[in-house]
Motif scaffolding. Structure first.
Motif, mmCIF file in Angstrom:
data_model
loop_
_atom_site.group_PDB
_atom_site.id
_atom_site.type_symbol
_atom_site.label_atom_id
_atom_site.label_comp_id
_atom_site.label_asym_id
_atom_site.label_seq_id
_atom_site.Cartn_x
_atom_site.Cartn_y
_atom_site.Cartn_z
ATOM 1 N N ILE A 1 7.957 1.950 1.717
ATOM 2 C CA ILE A 1 6.898 1.096 2.247
ATOM 3 C C ILE A 1 5.982 1.984 3.073
ATOM 4 O O ILE A 1 6.368 2.502 4.121
ATOM 5 N N LEU A 2 4.782 2.127 2.582
ATOM 6 C CA LEU A 2 3.866 3.096 3.170
ATOM 7 C C LEU A 2 3.084 2.526 4.349
ATOM 8 O O LEU A 2 2.774 3.234 5.307
ATOM 9 N N SER A 3 2.760 1.235 4.286
ATOM 10 C CA SER A 3 1.920 0.646 5.318
ATOM 11 C C SER A 3 2.051 -0.866 5.272
ATOM 12 O O SER A 3 2.435 -1.437 4.243
ATOM 13 N N THR A 4 1.714 -1.507 6.395
ATOM 14 C CA THR A 4 1.715 -2.971 6.448
ATOM 15 C C THR A 4 0.450 -3.460 7.157
ATOM 16 O O THR A 4 -0.201 -2.719 7.893
ATOM 17 N N ALA B 1 -3.775 -2.954 6.036
ATOM 18 C CA ALA B 1 -2.739 -2.074 5.507
ATOM 19 C C ALA B 1 -3.351 -0.804 4.909
ATOM 20 O O ALA B 1 -2.833 0.302 5.096
ATOM 21 N N LEU B 2 -4.452 -0.956 4.202
ATOM 22 C CA LEU B 2 -5.131 0.197 3.610
ATOM 23 C C LEU B 2 -5.719 1.106 4.685
ATOM 24 O O LEU B 2 -5.606 2.339 4.614
ATOM 25 N N ASP B 3 -6.337 0.508 5.704
ATOM 26 C CA ASP B 3 -6.995 1.289 6.750
ATOM 27 C C ASP B 3 -6.002 2.124 7.565
ATOM 28 O O ASP B 3 -6.345 3.213 8.028
ATOM 29 N N LYS B 4 -4.794 1.602 7.756
ATOM 30 C CA LYS B 4 -3.799 2.331 8.555
ATOM 31 C C LYS B 4 -3.479 3.698 7.968
ATOM 32 O O LYS B 4 -3.107 4.622 8.695
ATOM 33 N N GLY C 1 0.364 -11.571 5.082
ATOM 34 C CA GLY C 1 0.914 -10.260 5.404
ATOM 35 C C GLY C 1 0.902 -9.409 4.155
ATOM 36 O O GLY C 1 1.019 -9.935 3.036
ATOM 37 N N ALA C 2 0.761 -8.112 4.330
ATOM 38 C CA ALA C 2 0.666 -7.217 3.183
ATOM 39 C C ALA C 2 1.473 -5.949 3.413
ATOM 40 O O ALA C 2 1.669 -5.517 4.556
ATOM 41 N N ALA C 3 1.933 -5.368 2.329
ATOM 42 C CA ALA C 3 2.628 -4.081 2.386
ATOM 43 C C ALA C 3 2.204 -3.244 1.198
ATOM 44 O O ALA C 3 2.018 -3.766 0.087
ATOM 45 N N ILE C 4 2.040 -1.952 1.427
ATOM 46 C CA ILE C 4 1.732 -1.022 0.347
ATOM 47 C C ILE C 4 2.983 -0.208 0.054
ATOM 48 O O ILE C 4 3.533 0.450 0.938
ATOM 49 N N ALA D 1 5.895 -10.943 10.378
ATOM 50 C CA ALA D 1 6.858 -10.536 11.400
ATOM 51 C C ALA D 1 7.152 -9.042 11.325
ATOM 52 O O ALA D 1 7.316 -8.372 12.359
ATOM 53 N N LEU D 2 7.200 -8.505 10.117
ATOM 54 C CA LEU D 2 7.437 -7.068 9.941
ATOM 55 C C LEU D 2 6.302 -6.260 10.543
ATOM 56 O O LEU D 2 6.525 -5.289 11.279
#
Length: 339
Positions: A11-14, A69-72, A168-171, A299-300
């Motif tokens: 999991i690269l980013s959220t 998530a992308l910007d992080k 919520g999103a995750a990459i 929450a993550l």
């Protein structure tokens, strides 16, 4: 031709997003016969966010969470290969993922919706992981987003007190086995109990005069709270234990327990059955209520922003809900790094 080598998954980013409008228990008590004390003691919920306005939809929240998530990690959207939108409240019955793909500029991504209600994000992560492990895709955006306020009967105090809107999103990204963070998963469905939590379709009373064709519409959200509670408290601990056992891990190895944010009583009961300290429960439903597919990624993301989860922590993630469906993912957290 795709590689036959099995890849790891990290999991690269959220990212996450909630509406601005907050509805607290006191205000709800002016809508239906209830009270702050009644809601708080039975659910742990103090307030929830609602998506108001005629031109707002689940897409707006999903786009904001995705962009965060992308910007992080400063990732260009064109690097995303696949978008999975887990939602049960699309703004188009044919699906909403393609609209997100266009609006965030993920020009190279395939996009589709996945409908599994409160278990949606867990199933989305598992689905994405299989595409990555097979070598089919490298970068996948998984979104959990719901706006169930649009499907709640606001005269029904058994449901209107529970639900809120969020995304919520995750990459996820392909990585080496050494960097792999998605250790294993366990999924279940029992359709026999599907009527306990549903937004049912109902035919109208007057069929088409010539075709005898009945056309109708979807009703409000219905939930048998007692049965859903019994199901979650009995089945979720078994799923978690089965997943841990497959890895030769024990409950003592768990650093954090991240369950679908349905009800504080369920969170505590599951932890108690597993003999896990309540200090290890990640919870934010007091602020947002039950946000369905968004609850786990929301929450993550908050737990990561608060630096609760650190490198190499074991995080047990479990979703449960309509279907009835439930599932567990065991994650060894890895700090964000670009591959």
């Amino acid at each position: 031709m795709k590689s036959s080598i099995t890849h790891g998954v990290k999991i690269l980013s959220t990212g996450s997003a909630v509406p601005h409008f907050s509805l607290n228990n006191q205000t709800i008590s002016e809508i239906v016969q209830t009270s702050d004390e009644w809601i708080s003691t039975r659910t742990g919920i103090k307030e929830r966010r609602l998506l108001t306005g005629s031109h707002q939809s689940v897409i707006d929240l999903a786009i904001l969470a995705s962009r965060k998530a992308l910007d992080k990690i400063s990732m260009d959207p064109s690097q995303i290969d696949l978008i999975i939108l887990a939602t049960s409240s699309p703004n188009d019955l044919f699906g909403s993922a393609s609209q997100i793909q266009f609006k965030i500029g993920a020009v190279n991504a395939v996009a589709f919706d996945l409908t599994a209600a409160c278990s949606g994000f867990v199933l989305g992560i598992v689905t994405a992981s299989q595409f990555i492990r097979s070598g089919t895709y490298c970068n996948i955006l998984v979104i959990g987003a719901d706006v169930l306020s649009k499907w709640v009967d606001w005269s029904d105090r058994s449901t209107c007190i529970l639900f809120g809107d969020a995304a919520g999103a995750a990459i996820l990204q392909s990585c080496s086995d050494i960097e792999n963070s998605i250790l294993n998963f366990q999924l279940n469905t029992d359709g026999y109990y599907s009527s306990h939590l549903s937004i049912p379709y109902q035919d109208n009373d007057k069929p088409h005069a010539f075709l005898n064709l009945h056309q109708g519409s979807f009703k409000y959200l219905y939930m048998n709270g007692r049965e859903v509670y019994k199901f979650a408290v009995s089945q979720v601990p078994l799923s978690i234990l089965k997943c841990l056992n497959s890895l030769n891990m024990s409950v003592n190895d768990i650093n954090w327990l991240l369950l679908h944010q349905a009800n504080e009583r369920i969170l505590n009961a599951v932890a108690e059955k597993l003999s896990i300290s309540r200090d290890k429960i990640i919870a934010n439903l007091s602020k947002y209520g039950n946000t369905s597919a968004a609850s786990i990624p929301l929450a993550l993301d908050e737990a990561l922003q608060e630096s609760k989860i650190v490198d190499n922590d074991i995080v047990v993630i479990a979703g449960f809900g309509a279907g009835l469906t439930w599932g567990t993912i065991i994650v060894r957290w890895k700090e964000f790094t670009l591959g």
